[in-house]
Design a protein around this motif. Structure first.
Motif, short mmCIF file in Angstrom:
data_model
loop_
_atom_site.label_atom_id
_atom_site.label_comp_id
_atom_site.label_asym_id
_atom_site.label_seq_id
_atom_site.Cartn_x
_atom_site.Cartn_y
_atom_site.Cartn_z
N THR A 198 0.97 -1.09 -0.09
CA THR A 198 0.29 0.35 -0.25
C THR A 198 1.06 1.00 -0.27
O THR A 198 0.25 2.51 -0.22
N HIS A 199 2.72 0.96 0.32
CA HIS A 199 3.28 2.04 0.35
C HIS A 199 3.46 2.36 -1.39
O HIS A 199 4.25 2.97 -1.43
N LEU A 200 3.46 1.47 -2.06
CA LEU A 200 4.42 1.07 -3.15
C LEU A 200 3.70 2.53 -4.29
O LEU A 200 2.73 2.78 -4.26
N ARG A 201 5.03 2.46 -5.14
CA ARG A 201 4.49 4.03 -6.25
C ARG A 201 5.74 3.51 -6.85
O ARG A 201 6.65 2.97 -7.33
N GLY A 202 5.88 4.23 -8.37
CA GLY A 202 6.96 3.86 -9.34
C GLY A 202 6.08 4.90 -10.99
O GLY A 202 5.93 5.83 -10.49
N THR A 203 6.32 3.93 -12.11
CA THR A 203 6.14 4.61 -12.89
C THR A 203 4.40 5.23 -13.70
O THR A 203 3.94 3.57 -12.68
N ILE A 204 4.25 5.37 -14.15
CA ILE A 204 3.35 5.86 -14.56
C ILE A 204 2.56 4.78 -15.62
O ILE A 204 1.37 3.99 -15.36
N PHE A 218 -13.88 0.84 -1.16
CA PHE A 218 -14.31 0.57 -0.17
C PHE A 218 -14.88 1.93 0.95
O PHE A 218 -15.13 2.31 2.10
N GLY A 219 -14.16 2.95 -0.40
CA GLY A 219 -14.75 3.85 -0.26
C GLY A 219 -13.72 4.61 1.15
O GLY A 219 -12.65 4.13 1.65
N THR A 220 -13.98 6.42 0.80
CA THR A 220 -12.88 7.14 1.71
C THR A 220 -12.26 6.66 3.10
O THR A 220 -11.80 7.24 4.19
N ASP A 221 -14.42 6.15 3.47
CA ASP A 221 -13.81 6.16 5.29
C ASP A 221 -12.97 4.51 5.42
O ASP A 221 -14.24 3.36 6.06
N LEU A 222 -12.17 4.74 5.58
CA LEU A 222 -11.71 2.99 5.60
C LEU A 222 -11.06 2.66 6.42
O LEU A 222 -10.86 3.44 7.29
N LYS A 223 -11.50 1.37 7.20
CA LYS A 223 -11.25 0.83 8.46
C LYS A 223 -10.46 0.37 8.20
O LYS A 223 -10.24 -1.17 7.95
N TYR A 224 -8.77 0.31 9.11
CA TYR A 224 -7.95 -0.40 8.63
C TYR A 224 -6.47 -0.53 9.76
O TYR A 224 -6.66 0.62 10.05
N ALA A 225 -5.67 -1.89 9.89
CA ALA A 225 -4.77 -1.49 10.90
C ALA A 225 -3.54 -1.63 9.51
O ALA A 225 -3.52 -2.23 8.80
N SER A 226 -1.99 -1.25 10.69
CA SER A 226 -1.87 -0.45 9.39
C SER A 226 -0.12 -1.89 9.37
O SER A 226 -0.52 -2.55 10.54
N ILE A 227 0.24 -2.21 8.01
CA ILE A 227 1.20 -3.64 9.16
C ILE A 227 2.53 -3.43 8.58
O ILE A 227 2.63 -2.53 6.85
N GLY A 228 3.85 -4.43 8.95
CA GLY A 228 4.30 -3.95 7.92
C GLY A 228 5.45 -2.78 8.45
O GLY A 228 5.55 -2.14 8.98
N ALA A 229 6.40 -2.59 7.58
CA ALA A 229 7.38 -1.38 7.60
C ALA A 229 7.22 -0.29 7.30
O ALA A 229 6.26 -0.13 5.96
N ALA A 230 7.26 1.02 7.71
CA ALA A 230 6.99 2.32 7.48
C ALA A 230 8.65 2.99 6.98
O ALA A 230 9.51 2.89 8.04
N TYR A 231 8.88 3.74 5.97
CA TYR A 231 10.56 4.16 5.68
C TYR A 231 9.90 5.90 6.06
O TYR A 231 9.88 6.66 5.44
N ASP A 232 11.41 6.15 6.30
CA ASP A 232 11.85 7.79 6.36
C ASP A 232 12.31 8.69 4.52
O ASP A 232 12.55 7.67 3.98
N LEU A 249 6.44 5.04 -0.39
CA LEU A 249 6.21 6.64 -0.17
C LEU A 249 6.70 6.64 1.39
O LEU A 249 6.61 5.71 2.15
N PRO A 250 7.20 7.73 1.44
CA PRO A 250 7.90 7.66 3.06
C PRO A 250 6.56 7.65 3.86
O PRO A 250 5.75 8.69 3.54
N GLY A 251 7.07 6.99 5.48
CA GLY A 251 6.16 7.06 6.11
C GLY A 251 4.61 6.54 6.37
O GLY A 251 3.57 6.55 7.14
N VAL A 252 4.77 6.03 4.89
CA VAL A 252 2.82 5.21 4.83
C VAL A 252 3.51 3.58 4.61
O VAL A 252 4.77 2.95 4.92
N ALA A 253 2.39 3.14 5.61
CA ALA A 253 2.77 1.57 5.83
C ALA A 253 2.61 0.23 4.32
O ALA A 253 2.00 0.89 3.72
N GLU A 254 3.19 -0.70 4.90
CA GLU A 254 3.48 -1.87 3.68
C GLU A 254 2.36 -2.28 3.52
O GLU A 254 3.02 -2.31 2.51
N GLY A 255 1.49 -2.42 4.26
CA GLY A 255 0.35 -3.05 4.90
C GLY A 255 -0.54 -2.92 5.18
O GLY A 255 -0.57 -2.10 6.16
#
Length: 290
Positions: A198-204, A218-232, A249-255
């Motif tokens: 969920t933190h992945l980006r790349g070429t267009i 699922f809409g913008t009111d998504l309910k979730y728990a973050s897991i995995g790594a987040a990088y600065d 993406l910096p600061g965004v959880a991996e999953g």
């Protein structure tokens, strides 16, 4: 043509030393999560046991998730223990998550279906798991296809399950929307979704937007728990890599983990059919009611 069906393991692989070459599996970076596992040991008996088996495995492979993600995956299944009886792994690559999911089969008592559009990766991942957990192999099935095909041909015909879907397949926005939307038709048996990258980006050209695809369905009111790594933002992983130009993406959880009791489908419309989400050649002639 086996797409949309269960397939058998590649039995000859049991005696092939260079399994990756034999199955045309591609090792790019050679990254292995066990190299960053140290600080996570001693917190989970199940996780530690999986890591010990993994370190003893004599097989060339590559991982695409962080050690923290694998640890959190085991912890999530532990937290949900008793609430589910099947895990569906969508996108297996070389079996990184498969090894940790399979290591939880015995303690948490569930069946594992592995789903991928590439039968070579399915068979490679299965062989990696079989070498680590031969006793769990009888509870694992290999489905050649995408998630909508699996929903159409398996889940709709086997409704008496409480299912967790682990999604690490295509990260392209349109395909993730199709994958998530197909689960609408089996929502009553869906306990939770675990989505990776969920933190992945790349070429267009790649359109890697897993997180935004989840919001689309699922809409913008998504309910979730973050897991995995987040990088600065100073970490090299936040810069495009040399392989596909991907970065995190910096600061965004991996999953994320989405408990379905707290989330609701905002798409698709009830008048659409599961067959609308299948590859054209594999769509059923008779539309199913939502």
């Amino acid at each position: 043509m086996t797409f949309g069906t269960f397939i058998e393991p590649y039995e000859q692989a049991h005696e092939v030393d260079a399994l990756a070459a034999g199955l045309s599996a591609s090792i790019a970076s050679g990254y292995r999560a066990v190299g960053q596992i140290g600080a996570l040991l001693g917190q989970s008996r199940i996780f530690d046991r999986i890591v010990a088996k993994l370190q003893a495995l004599g097989l060339d492979y590559e991982d695409q998730c962080s050690a923290q993600y694998y640890f959190d995956l085991v912890r999530t299944l532990r937290d949900f223990n008793g609430e589910f009886d099947r895990v569906v792994e969508v996108g297996v690559f070389m079996g990184g998550s498969s090894t940790f999911l399979a290591g939880c089969i015995e303690p948490f008592d569930f069946d594992l279906d592995m789903v991928d559009i590439d039968p070579n990766f399915l068979r490679f991942a299965y062989e990696r798991v079989r070498r680590m957990y031969p006793e769990a192999a009888k509870r694992i099935r290999l489905f050649h296809g995408d998630l909508p095909s699996y929903v159409r041909h398996v889940m709709l015909g086997e409704p008496d399950h409480r299912t967790i879907v682990h999604h690490d397949g295509s990260h392209e926005f349109n395909q993730v929307v199709k994958d998530m939307s197909s689960l609408y038709y089996v929502r009553e048996q869906l306990f939770a979704i675990i989505a990776q990258d969920t933190h992945l980006r790349g070429t267009i050209q790649n359109m890697n937007f897993v997180d935004l695809a989840l919001y689309a369905v699922f809409g913008t009111d998504l309910k979730y728990a973050s897991i995995g790594a987040a990088y600065d933002r100073f970490d090299s992983l936040t810069q495009p890599n040399a392989f596909q130009g991907n970065y995190f993406l910096p600061g965004v959880a991996e999953g994320v983990v989405l408990p379905m009791a707290a989330n609701h489908f905002q798409y698709p419309h009830p008048e659409l059919s599961i067959d609308d989400f299948l590859p054209p050649a594999h769509a059923c002639e008779v539309s199913l009611a939502a």
